[in-house]
Design an enzyme around this catalytic site. Structure first.
Site, PDB file in Angstrom:
ATOM      1  N   GLN A  49      -4.937 -24.220  13.973  1.00 29.13           N
ATOM      2  CA  GLN A  49      -5.640 -24.901  15.058  1.00 29.13           C
ATOM      3  C   GLN A  49      -6.801 -24.047  15.550  1.00 29.13           C
ATOM      4  O   GLN A  49      -6.671 -22.824  15.684  1.00 29.13           O
ATOM      5  CB  GLN A  49      -4.703 -25.206  16.247  1.00 29.13           C
ATOM      6  CG  GLN A  49      -3.967 -26.525  16.138  1.00 29.13           C
ATOM      7  CD  GLN A  49      -2.846 -26.461  15.128  1.00 29.13           C
ATOM      8  OE1 GLN A  49      -2.108 -25.477  15.064  1.00 29.13           O
ATOM      9  NE2 GLN A  49      -2.706 -27.502  14.324  1.00 29.13           N
ATOM     10  N   CYS A  78      -1.521 -28.300  21.567  1.00 28.59           N
ATOM     11  CA  CYS A  78      -1.085 -27.192  20.714  1.00 28.59           C
ATOM     12  C   CYS A  78      -0.535 -26.113  21.632  1.00 28.59           C
ATOM     13  O   CYS A  78      -1.304 -25.385  22.271  1.00 28.59           O
ATOM     14  CB  CYS A  78      -2.232 -26.656  19.861  1.00 28.59           C
ATOM     15  SG  CYS A  78      -1.756 -25.209  18.882  1.00 28.59           S
ATOM     16  N   GLY A  79       0.780 -26.013  21.710  1.00 28.79           N
ATOM     17  CA  GLY A  79       1.394 -25.056  22.625  1.00 28.79           C
ATOM     18  C   GLY A  79       1.117 -23.620  22.248  1.00 28.79           C
ATOM     19  O   GLY A  79       0.793 -22.786  23.110  1.00 28.79           O
ATOM     20  N   ASN A  80       1.233 -23.287  20.958  1.00 31.48           N
ATOM     21  CA  ASN A  80       0.963 -21.917  20.529  1.00 31.48           C
ATOM     22  C   ASN A  80      -0.491 -21.541  20.789  1.00 31.48           C
ATOM     23  O   ASN A  80      -0.792 -20.434  21.238  1.00 31.48           O
ATOM     24  CB  ASN A  80       1.290 -21.752  19.044  1.00 31.48           C
ATOM     25  CG  ASN A  80       2.778 -21.772  18.772  1.00 31.48           C
ATOM     26  OD1 ASN A  80       3.565 -21.220  19.530  1.00 31.48           O
ATOM     27  ND2 ASN A  80       3.175 -22.410  17.685  1.00 31.48           N
ATOM     28  N   ASN A 169       0.829 -35.449  21.210  1.00 37.72           N
ATOM     29  CA  ASN A 169       0.629 -35.763  19.796  1.00 37.72           C
ATOM     30  C   ASN A 169       1.964 -36.263  19.253  1.00 37.72           C
ATOM     31  O   ASN A 169       3.029 -35.922  19.771  1.00 37.72           O
ATOM     32  CB  ASN A 169       0.103 -34.543  19.020  1.00 37.72           C
ATOM     33  CG  ASN A 169       0.915 -33.287  19.266  1.00 37.72           C
ATOM     34  OD1 ASN A 169       1.895 -33.287  19.991  1.00 37.72           O
ATOM     35  ND2 ASN A 169       0.512 -32.196  18.663  1.00 37.72           N
ATOM     36  N   GLU A 221       2.849 -29.890   9.872  1.00 38.90           N
ATOM     37  CA  GLU A 221       1.983 -30.193  10.998  1.00 38.90           C
ATOM     38  C   GLU A 221       0.876 -31.155  10.588  1.00 38.90           C
ATOM     39  O   GLU A 221       0.196 -30.940   9.570  1.00 38.90           O
ATOM     40  CB  GLU A 221       1.380 -28.893  11.540  1.00 38.90           C
ATOM     41  CG  GLU A 221       0.834 -29.003  12.927  1.00 38.90           C
ATOM     42  CD  GLU A 221       0.588 -27.634  13.553  1.00 38.90           C
ATOM     43  OE1 GLU A 221       0.171 -27.623  14.718  1.00 38.90           O
ATOM     44  OE2 GLU A 221       0.797 -26.598  12.898  1.00 38.90           O
ATOM     45  N   CYS A 230       5.100 -24.252  15.427  1.00 39.89           N
ATOM     46  CA  CYS A 230       4.382 -25.336  16.104  1.00 39.89           C
ATOM     47  C   CYS A 230       5.045 -25.539  17.455  1.00 39.89           C
ATOM     48  O   CYS A 230       6.196 -25.976  17.530  1.00 39.89           O
ATOM     49  CB  CYS A 230       4.412 -26.616  15.278  1.00 39.89           C
ATOM     50  SG  CYS A 230       3.595 -28.020  16.100  1.00 39.89           S
TER      51      CYS A 230
END
EC number: 5.1.1.7
Length: 293
Positions: A49, A78-80, A169, A221, A230
């Site tokens: 990402q 996108c948490g990371n 998402n 992903e 993810c």
């Protein structure tokens, strides 16, 4: 010449999830899909990402995020990557000026981030979306805890009956009774990602519940392929498991890259805690965008 030529970037990771952070708050430029693909194709700036910071629109927020997948498509969450952005906005000598807490705008809504340690952050990912038309699915399912979808022979499917969740998402979570690493997700993942049931495509996860507070997870992903971690998929897996009473509302989710702690609060918000790591900083060579003009 692309406005991104010679622009500074940070190469980071969240549990091995490859992240590039790009600060465009001083620019009006919006990254084009072909530029994102060019950045991802360079080994120095390869990403799962791309997290692009823009000036905030909503009063009281610190930045606005646009999130790109490796194939140039955009993602709502996108948490990371959000944890990596929080680290950069706090600790990077060029970007860093944020405090212990910050609020980021994204396509999925506002994301509140809190520092836990020098490298660990908690992201409030907001409430999960559980209705079929919110995920979205292409046909109605009154109960999204398990939907009719399988791959393999009708009488002996390899995978079947996933729970579906949107964390900004779309996610499909297949519960399996053995180590997810033993499945050929590299082959199965792209088939399920593009299934007609998912009009916006979907992230595909294989989840093994190993205890009431632990899940082992592997993720294909959307727009990126197999990934070591993810964050939004880990959130979706916990929600899907808790809805089926396979776990409680708090669990450690173990991915190939490491562990995330996911908690689904009584306020319906899902919070994710995990680490970040800076790998290097660099600048995009102008030649990188020669084919993206």
């Amino acid at each position: 010449m692309s406005p991104l030529a010679d622009h500074r970037f940070l190469k980071m990771n969240g549990l091995g999830n490859e992240i590039v952070v790009l600060d465009l708050r001083a620019s009006s430029h919006v990254v084009r899909p072909e530029e994102a693909r060019a950045i991802a194709a360079d080994p120095r700036s390869r990403f799962d990402q791309l997290m692009v910071l823009h000036d905030p629109v909503t009063p009281g927020t610190d930045a606005r995020l646009r999130i790109y997948n490796r194939d140039g498509s955009e993602s709502g969450a996108c948490g990371n990557g959000t944890r990596c952005v929080a680290w950069a906005m706090r600790a990077d000598p060029v970007m860093g000026r944020a405090g212990e807490q910050l609020t980021l705008e994204s396509a999925a809504g506002l994301l509140a981030v809190t520092r836990v340690s020098d490298t660990d952050f908690t992201v409030d990912m907001g409430p999960p979306h559980l209705r079929w038309d919110e995920i979205p699915l292409s046909e109605p399912f009154p109960d999204t805890r398990r939907i009719e979808l399988q791959i393999g022979p009708i009488d002996a499917p390899i995978l079947h009956s996933p729970g579906v969740v949107s964390m900004g998402n779309p996610h499909a979570v297949f519960f399996v009774d053995r180590d997810p690493e033993t499945y050929d997700l590299g082959r199965i993942g792209p088939l399920l990602e593009a299934h007609p049931l998912f009009p916006e495509r979907a992230n595909i996860s294989l989840a093994q519940v190993v205890a009431a507070d632990r899940i082992r997870l592997r993720v294909w992903e959307r727009g990126a392929g197999l990934t070591r971690a993810c964050g939004s998929a880990a959130c979706a897996a916990l929600v899907a498991a808790a809805r089926l009473r396979l776990t409680g509302r708090r669990a450690t989710v173990t991915l190939p890259g490491g562990d995330l702690v996911i908690a689904w609060g009584e306020d319906d918000h899902v919070r994710m805690t995990g680490p970040t790591e800076l790998e290097w900083e660099g600048r995009f060579p102008p030649a990188l965008f020669a084919g993206a003009a």
